[in-house]
Design a protein around this motif. Sequence first.
Motif, PDB file in Angstrom:
ATOM      1  N   PRO A 159       0.816  -1.214   0.000  1.00 50.48           N
ATOM      2  CA  PRO A 159       0.000   0.000   0.000  1.00 50.48           C
ATOM      3  C   PRO A 159       0.853   1.269   0.000  1.00 50.48           C
ATOM      4  N   TRP A 160       0.392   2.274  -0.752  1.00 47.25           N
ATOM      5  CA  TRP A 160       1.101   3.544  -0.828  1.00 47.25           C
ATOM      6  C   TRP A 160       0.089   4.667  -0.974  1.00 47.25           C
ATOM      7  N   ARG A 161       0.551   5.895  -0.742  1.00 50.07           N
ATOM      8  CA  ARG A 161      -0.308   7.071  -0.850  1.00 50.07           C
ATOM      9  C   ARG A 161       0.357   8.111  -1.737  1.00 50.07           C
ATOM     10  N   GLY A 162      -0.463   8.841  -2.479  1.00 49.01           N
ATOM     11  CA  GLY A 162       0.078   9.888  -3.333  1.00 49.01           C
ATOM     12  C   GLY A 162      -0.632   9.985  -4.653  1.00 49.01           C
ATOM     13  N   ALA A 163       0.135  10.138  -5.740  1.00 49.79           N
ATOM     14  CA  ALA A 163      -0.445  10.381  -7.061  1.00 49.79           C
ATOM     15  C   ALA A 163       0.159   9.449  -8.091  1.00 49.79           C
ATOM     16  N   LEU A 164      -0.700   8.820  -8.857  1.00 48.83           N
ATOM     17  CA  LEU A 164      -0.311   8.035 -10.018  1.00 48.83           C
ATOM     18  C   LEU A 164      -0.455   8.927 -11.242  1.00 48.83           C
ATOM     19  N   VAL A 165       0.559   8.975 -12.105  1.00 46.02           N
ATOM     20  CA  VAL A 165       0.534   9.842 -13.285  1.00 46.02           C
ATOM     21  C   VAL A 165       0.738   8.988 -14.536  1.00 46.02           C
ATOM     22  N   ALA A 166      -0.158   9.122 -15.495  1.00 47.52           N
ATOM     23  CA  ALA A 166      -0.062   8.371 -16.749  1.00 47.52           C
ATOM     24  C   ALA A 166      -0.328   9.328 -17.905  1.00 47.52           C
ATOM     25  N   ASN A 167       0.736   9.829 -18.515  1.00 48.97           N
ATOM     26  CA  ASN A 167       0.602  10.745 -19.649  1.00 48.97           C
ATOM     27  C   ASN A 167       0.803   9.970 -20.948  1.00 48.97           C
ATOM     28  N   GLU A 168      -0.211   9.927 -21.775  1.00 51.37           N
ATOM     29  CA  GLU A 168      -0.194   9.204 -23.049  1.00 51.37           C
ATOM     30  C   GLU A 168       0.255   7.754 -22.851  1.00 51.37           C
ATOM     31  N   VAL A 169      -0.472   7.059 -22.006  1.00 48.66           N
ATOM     32  CA  VAL A 169      -0.209   5.651 -21.726  1.00 48.66           C
ATOM     33  C   VAL A 169      -1.373   4.774 -22.200  1.00 48.66           C
ATOM     34  N   ILE A 170      -2.597   5.166 -21.884  1.00 49.35           N
ATOM     35  CA  ILE A 170      -3.747   4.313 -22.198  1.00 49.35           C
ATOM     36  C   ILE A 170      -3.909   4.132 -23.700  1.00 49.35           C
ATOM     37  N   ASP A 171      -3.522   5.135 -24.500  1.00 52.68           N
ATOM     38  CA  ASP A 171      -3.691   5.020 -25.952  1.00 52.68           C
ATOM     39  C   ASP A 171      -2.854   3.890 -26.542  1.00 52.68           C
ATOM     40  N   ALA A 172      -1.838   3.418 -25.799  1.00 51.60           N
ATOM     41  CA  ALA A 172      -0.984   2.342 -26.299  1.00 51.60           C
ATOM     42  C   ALA A 172      -1.391   0.967 -25.770  1.00 51.60           C
ATOM     43  N   LEU A 173      -2.502   0.884 -25.015  1.00 52.28           N
ATOM     44  CA  LEU A 173      -3.005  -0.427 -24.614  1.00 52.28           C
ATOM     45  C   LEU A 173      -3.607  -1.119 -25.843  1.00 52.28           C
ATOM     46  N   PRO A 174      -3.277  -2.395 -26.070  1.00 55.82           N
ATOM     47  CA  PRO A 174      -3.859  -3.100 -27.229  1.00 55.82           C
ATOM     48  C   PRO A 174      -5.385  -3.095 -27.179  1.00 55.82           C
ATOM     49  N   VAL A 175      -6.002  -2.879 -28.319  1.00 57.81           N
ATOM     50  CA  VAL A 175      -7.463  -2.828 -28.424  1.00 57.81           C
ATOM     51  C   VAL A 175      -7.970  -3.921 -29.357  1.00 57.81           C
ATOM     52  N   ARG A 176      -9.194  -4.326 -29.141  1.00 52.39           N
ATOM     53  CA  ARG A 176      -9.851  -5.241 -30.071  1.00 52.39           C
ATOM     54  C   ARG A 176     -10.586  -4.399 -31.111  1.00 52.39           C
ATOM     55  N   ALA A 177     -10.353  -4.714 -32.369  1.00 50.64           N
ATOM     56  CA  ALA A 177     -11.014  -3.997 -33.464  1.00 50.64           C
ATOM     57  C   ALA A 177     -12.233  -4.789 -33.904  1.00 50.64           C
ATOM     58  N   PHE A 178     -13.307  -4.074 -34.229  1.00 51.07           N
ATOM     59  CA  PHE A 178     -14.529  -4.775 -34.642  1.00 51.07           C
ATOM     60  C   PHE A 178     -15.182  -4.052 -35.809  1.00 51.07           C
ATOM     61  N   ALA A 179     -16.080  -4.777 -36.466  1.00 53.30           N
ATOM     62  CA  ALA A 179     -16.851  -4.229 -37.585  1.00 53.30           C
ATOM     63  C   ALA A 179     -18.322  -4.566 -37.385  1.00 53.30           C
ATOM     64  N   LEU A 180     -19.162  -3.538 -37.443  1.00 50.80           N
ATOM     65  CA  LEU A 180     -20.606  -3.740 -37.471  1.00 50.80           C
ATOM     66  C   LEU A 180     -21.054  -3.716 -38.928  1.00 50.80           C
ATOM     67  N   ARG A 181     -21.671  -4.800 -39.365  1.00 49.88           N
ATOM     68  CA  ARG A 181     -22.181  -4.890 -40.731  1.00 49.88           C
ATOM     69  C   ARG A 181     -23.638  -5.321 -40.686  1.00 49.88           C
ATOM     70  N   ASP A 182     -24.306  -5.272 -41.836  1.00 51.91           N
ATOM     71  CA  ASP A 182     -25.701  -5.687 -41.888  1.00 51.91           C
ATOM     72  C   ASP A 182     -25.867  -7.116 -41.400  1.00 51.91           C
ATOM     73  N   GLU A 183     -24.800  -7.916 -41.605  1.00 54.37           N
ATOM     74  CA  GLU A 183     -24.865  -9.323 -41.214  1.00 54.37           C
ATOM     75  C   GLU A 183     -24.592  -9.535 -39.726  1.00 54.37           C
ATOM     76  N   GLY A 184     -24.111  -8.493 -39.025  1.00 50.66           N
ATOM     77  CA  GLY A 184     -23.853  -8.641 -37.603  1.00 50.66           C
ATOM     78  C   GLY A 184     -22.503  -8.079 -37.194  1.00 50.66           C
ATOM     79  N   LEU A 185     -22.002  -8.570 -36.064  1.00 51.13           N
ATOM     80  CA  LEU A 185     -20.751  -8.099 -35.483  1.00 51.13           C
ATOM     81  C   LEU A 185     -19.609  -9.038 -35.851  1.00 51.13           C
ATOM     82  N   PHE A 186     -18.477  -8.460 -36.264  1.00 49.23           N
ATOM     83  CA  PHE A 186     -17.303  -9.245 -36.633  1.00 49.23           C
ATOM     84  C   PHE A 186     -16.074  -8.716 -35.904  1.00 49.23           C
TER      85      PHE A 186
END
Length: 374
Positions: A159-186
């Motif tokens: 356990p610790w106390r204080g401030a966590l700082v994350a400048n331009e970090v979350i944008d580099a987390l891997p993301v799942r890419a998807f496509a919505l089409r008439d046929e459904g979700l891919f």
Amino acid sequence: MRVELPEPSAEARAHSERLTALIRAEIATAGGALDFARYMELALYAPGLGYYSVGTTKFGAAGDFVTAPELGFVFARCLARALEPELADGEDIVELGPGSGALAAELLLELERLGTLPARYRLLERSADLRARQRETLHARCAHLLDRIEWLDAPPSTPWRGALVANEVIDALPVRAFALRDEGLFARAVGIDAQEHFVWREIAADASLQAAVERVLGKRAAHLPRPYLSEVCTLLDPWLDEVTRTLERGSAWFIDYGYAHGGYYDPARHVGTLRCHYRHRAHDDPLILPGLQDITAWVDFDALARAGEAVGLRVAEHATQAPFLIANGIDEVFAQGYERTADEATRYALAQQVKRLTLPGEMGEKFRVMVLRR
């Protein structure tokens, strides 16, 4: 978005080919289609080969992109003023993804001027190459404060106390890419064409992706155009839990480019938010130059707020970057910097720095600041 990119050197091209061979092998093991999140993870973080795992220059004029701390001291000094109340009793700062070390150096120097240094400044950095650069920066700019600095391989385990700082970090987390089409979700995945190039493939969405997309879109899905391409960061919730689990009391500061108030999945944003950065050129093709370019996705700040609430954090502040900097003394920081130099070129550069940080067409509205508190 077609952009002419500089040709990589022979050495860089050879490095990229080694990573390409690794990814091709995983695609073969996956049956010809590798989920984009895994592709992004390998392209950025594969040991010894991924973009953030090797020692090439990434930040600043000699790299691929410029973050706010690399522009100069203004951003960090304003952030220091915002952090000052969090450190009244000598609490710690933990910085995630500290890049070149520029933000750490300037934060420490400004907090010293304000008389509110943290007990410890802890940098969570797994890359040996980046650690070396951070040490070089900190030694050159604030050597007298090195006794307060330590490096971490993982989030604090006690356990610790204080401030966590994350400048331009979350944008580099891997993301799942998807496509919505008439046929459904891919699910959008990465395959290989007859010329051995990486190409997009679409496969049936698995239950995990279906649940994630339903959670972020809800009833809005029915009103989005078809086809509709986007991303969802399924790692956000477990990642936030991991990095804040031992934060006993304090705040977590996230600064990044992104959308809020339902804007991430706007009908007009039908090709997603993936962006790549290579030698100061931005483009939207993550399937080229693996290992040589940064790959990012804009941050869904609504999802970040929900993830925070799920782990016992409340949103204490949320604003675009310009009003955040104004509220934390950018006018005074600019005036002090202007007065301390008589060099017109330096004064001009300082004015340009402030413009880039605050103008709507630059970082002022594209970047957001969210503070989660426990």
